[in-house]
Design a protein around this motif. Structure first.
Motif, mmCIF file in Angstrom:
data_model
loop_
_atom_site.group_PDB
_atom_site.id
_atom_site.type_symbol
_atom_site.label_atom_id
_atom_site.label_comp_id
_atom_site.label_asym_id
_atom_site.label_seq_id
_atom_site.Cartn_x
_atom_site.Cartn_y
_atom_site.Cartn_z
ATOM 1 N N THR A 26 42.310 83.451 73.480
ATOM 2 C CA THR A 26 41.331 84.373 74.054
ATOM 3 C C THR A 26 39.997 84.269 73.335
ATOM 4 O OG1 THR A 26 43.092 85.904 74.711
ATOM 5 C CG2 THR A 26 40.870 86.810 74.567
ATOM 6 N N GLU A 27 40.041 83.931 72.051
ATOM 7 C CA GLU A 27 38.815 83.790 71.269
ATOM 8 C C GLU A 27 38.142 82.441 71.475
ATOM 9 O OE1 GLU A 27 40.265 84.497 67.364
ATOM 10 O OE2 GLU A 27 40.319 86.685 67.596
ATOM 11 N N GLY A 28 38.673 81.638 72.397
ATOM 12 C CA GLY A 28 38.052 80.364 72.723
ATOM 13 C C GLY A 28 38.493 79.200 71.868
ATOM 14 N N VAL A 29 39.572 79.363 71.117
ATOM 15 C CA VAL A 29 40.084 78.302 70.255
ATOM 16 C C VAL A 29 41.363 77.748 70.874
ATOM 17 C CG1 VAL A 29 40.955 77.698 67.976
ATOM 18 C CG2 VAL A 29 39.106 79.371 68.201
ATOM 19 N N GLU A 30 41.398 76.456 71.127
ATOM 20 C CA GLU A 30 42.590 75.825 71.680
ATOM 21 C C GLU A 30 43.386 75.203 70.542
ATOM 22 O OE1 GLU A 30 45.296 75.177 74.493
ATOM 23 O OE2 GLU A 30 43.354 76.139 74.856
ATOM 24 N N PRO A 31 44.584 75.710 70.229
ATOM 25 C CA PRO A 31 45.372 75.170 69.117
ATOM 26 C C PRO A 31 45.632 73.681 69.272
ATOM 27 C CG PRO A 31 46.287 77.261 69.873
ATOM 28 C CD PRO A 31 45.244 76.867 70.872
ATOM 29 N N VAL A 32 45.754 72.988 68.145
ATOM 30 C CA VAL A 32 45.976 71.541 68.164
ATOM 31 C C VAL A 32 47.351 71.212 68.717
ATOM 32 C CG1 VAL A 32 46.197 69.489 66.696
ATOM 33 C CG2 VAL A 32 44.375 71.159 66.256
ATOM 34 N N TYR A 33 48.350 71.959 68.319
ATOM 35 C CA TYR A 33 49.714 71.698 68.762
ATOM 36 C C TYR A 33 50.063 72.586 69.953
ATOM 37 C CZ TYR A 33 50.415 69.057 64.445
ATOM 38 O OH TYR A 33 50.312 68.133 63.438
ATOM 39 N N ALA A 34 50.889 72.058 70.823
ATOM 40 C CA ALA A 34 51.308 72.806 72.008
ATOM 41 C C ALA A 34 52.214 73.965 71.609
ATOM 42 C CB ALA A 34 52.039 71.877 72.975
ATOM 43 N N LEU A 35 52.254 74.969 72.471
ATOM 44 C CA LEU A 35 53.068 76.152 72.197
ATOM 45 C C LEU A 35 54.534 75.773 72.009
ATOM 46 C CD1 LEU A 35 53.421 79.200 71.929
ATOM 47 C CD2 LEU A 35 53.529 79.346 74.429
ATOM 48 N N ALA A 36 55.029 74.852 72.804
ATOM 49 C CA ALA A 36 56.437 74.457 72.698
ATOM 50 C C ALA A 36 56.728 73.858 71.322
ATOM 51 C CB ALA A 36 56.779 73.445 73.791
#
Length: 435
Positions: A26-36
């Motif tokens: 929501t803060e505009g940061v896309e994590p490097v690793y996937a949720l899975a």
């Protein structure tokens, strides 16, 4: 967040991890690793949670690849940021991963990530200018068994920063010890010989042990405390126990060795017949030069009674510095009080008055007074037996001790360091300090 604790991830924490994941995005940061991948590592690899009661404040998740650990997800809920939780999560994660033989802990950070400061404060370095951070795990796998046998440990990385006030002492230790030991190449360039052994002296309870641990924390070297009283009960006796202990210590690449109340084993020699302790003092005097021959190590001896030490023990060549550690200054006393005053009562407390009234008190004295006031407040809330005034909330509910309670506790607390001892300490500084 005084009740915050760190623990291993549990399956029931999955919803909290999902909420943190959503908050980050929501803060505009896309994590490097996937949720899975993150959830899989929570179950199979390494995951640590910071919790306040049932509320999850943050999470750190990692996996191992050969000798390197990779952090796959690190997040702290927005209201809890800036409180040092991220650093504590990283330290706890490292403690769980180090026994597997890992030598580095690394993290890939998205360009939009705003919490890079937490990584740099925790000892990570940007290696490739691509938001790639890593830090060395300070103890190698082969050293863990030795460190465990010696009762040593790696201390949290934030101890140095937690010492408030005492700026003169901190700056002296930073310049004389930490600077040349942390960067021996730079020290060698300027012809500086990194210190190998020092003495800290001062009245009881002034924080000598705290400073020794803070130096180990600052360098991230293993901290080994030698307890002569324990060695004395071993099969080899005290002298033999010291010799064997330092032989094992030599197996570590880097180490801070701490001996408190060293006057017990390095007192003035003399008298007829010679005392049994003279043999122990002689053994210690032999050990120190051998210890000093190897780089990457520092012996810190602390004493409350420097006058009691044998003259040969303090001479040049055995100890690089003899550093006084006195009673806490005003800034340090304010910080110490701040640790023990409950959050809900803090706004109503005249902190400046408490600081002024405890001039000449040791950290232990202030802690005793603070805990005494809190105990009295607790008893008043349950039994109503106190004779002092109590802090009350807007509806009259008791919220904790008041300024009057703390002042009453201060009056009941006898200062550990007498005026005579304080005067003798100043004399010792003039006669024996070497900084």
């Amino acid at each position: 967040m005084t009740s915050m604790r760190l623990r291993d991830y549990q399956p029931a924490d999955m919803d909290a991890v999902l909420r943190l994941w959503d908050e980050v995005r929501t803060e505009g940061v896309e994590p490097v690793y996937a949720l899975a991948e993150v959830l899989a590592s929570c179950e199979k690899d390494y995951a640590v949670v910071a919790a306040d009661g049932d509320r999850v404040l943050g999470v750190a998740v990692a996996r191992a690849a050969h000798d390197q650990g990779w952090i796959v997800f690190l997040a702290v809920t927005a209201p809890a940021r800036g409180s040092g939780i991220a650093g504590k999560l990283l330290a706890a994660l490292e403690q769980r991963m180090a026994p597997s033989g890992l030598t580095k802990l690394s993290i890939l950070v998205p360009d939009e990530q705003q919490q890079i400061g937490a990584l740099t404060r925790a000892g990570f370095a940007d290696r490739a200018h691509l938001s790639y951070f890593e830090r060395e795990i300070p103890v190698k796998q082969r050293e863990l068994a030795v460190l465990r046998d010696l009762g040593g440990r790696i201390l949290p990385r934030d101890l140095w920063g937690s010492i408030a006030g005492m700026q003169t002492e901190k700056e002296l230790l930073e310049r004389r010890l930490v600077l040349p030991l942390a960067d021996p190449g730079l020290a060698d360039q300027f012809g500086v010989q990194a210190p190998r052994s020092i003495v800290l002296f001062g009245p009881p309870g002034t924080g000598k042990t705290t400073f020794a641990k803070a130096v180990a924390s600052r360098l991230q070297w293993p901290f080994v405390e030698v307890f002569p009283s324990r060695l004395a009960h071993g099969p080899q006796g005290l002298a033999g126990g010291l010799r064997e202990t330092f032989t094992r210590i030599a197996e570590l690449d880097h180490v801070i060795v701490f001996i408190d109340e060293v006057e017990e084993i390095a007192g003035q020699r003399g008298g007829e017949p010679p005392s049994a302790m003279q043999g122990v003092t002689n053994e210690l005097l032999k050990i120190i030069p051998a210890f000093r021959d190897s780089p990457g190590r520092l012996l810190i001896c602390a004493t409350n009674f420097i006058r009691a030490l044998d003259a040969a023990f303090l001479r040049h060549g055995r100890f690089d510095y003899v550093i006084p550690i006195g009673l806490p200054d005003a800034a340090a006393r304010e910080a110490i009080w701040g640790r023990y005053i409950p959050e809900q009562a803090a706004e109503s407390i005249d902190l400046a008055l408490l600081v002024a009234r405890t001039d000449g008190y040791s950290p232990a004295d202030i802690e005793f007074a603070a805990r005494s006031a809190s105990q009295a407040a607790l008893e008043q809330s349950v039994f109503g037996v106190s004779s002092v005034e109590w802090a009350a909330g807007p509806e009259g509910a008791l919220t904790g001790p008041s300024t009057a309670d703390y002042l009453a506790a201060i009056d009941r607390t006898r200062a550990t360091v007498s005026s005579t001892e304080a005067f003798e300490f100043r004399e010792d500084i003039a006669a024996l300090a070497r900084t």
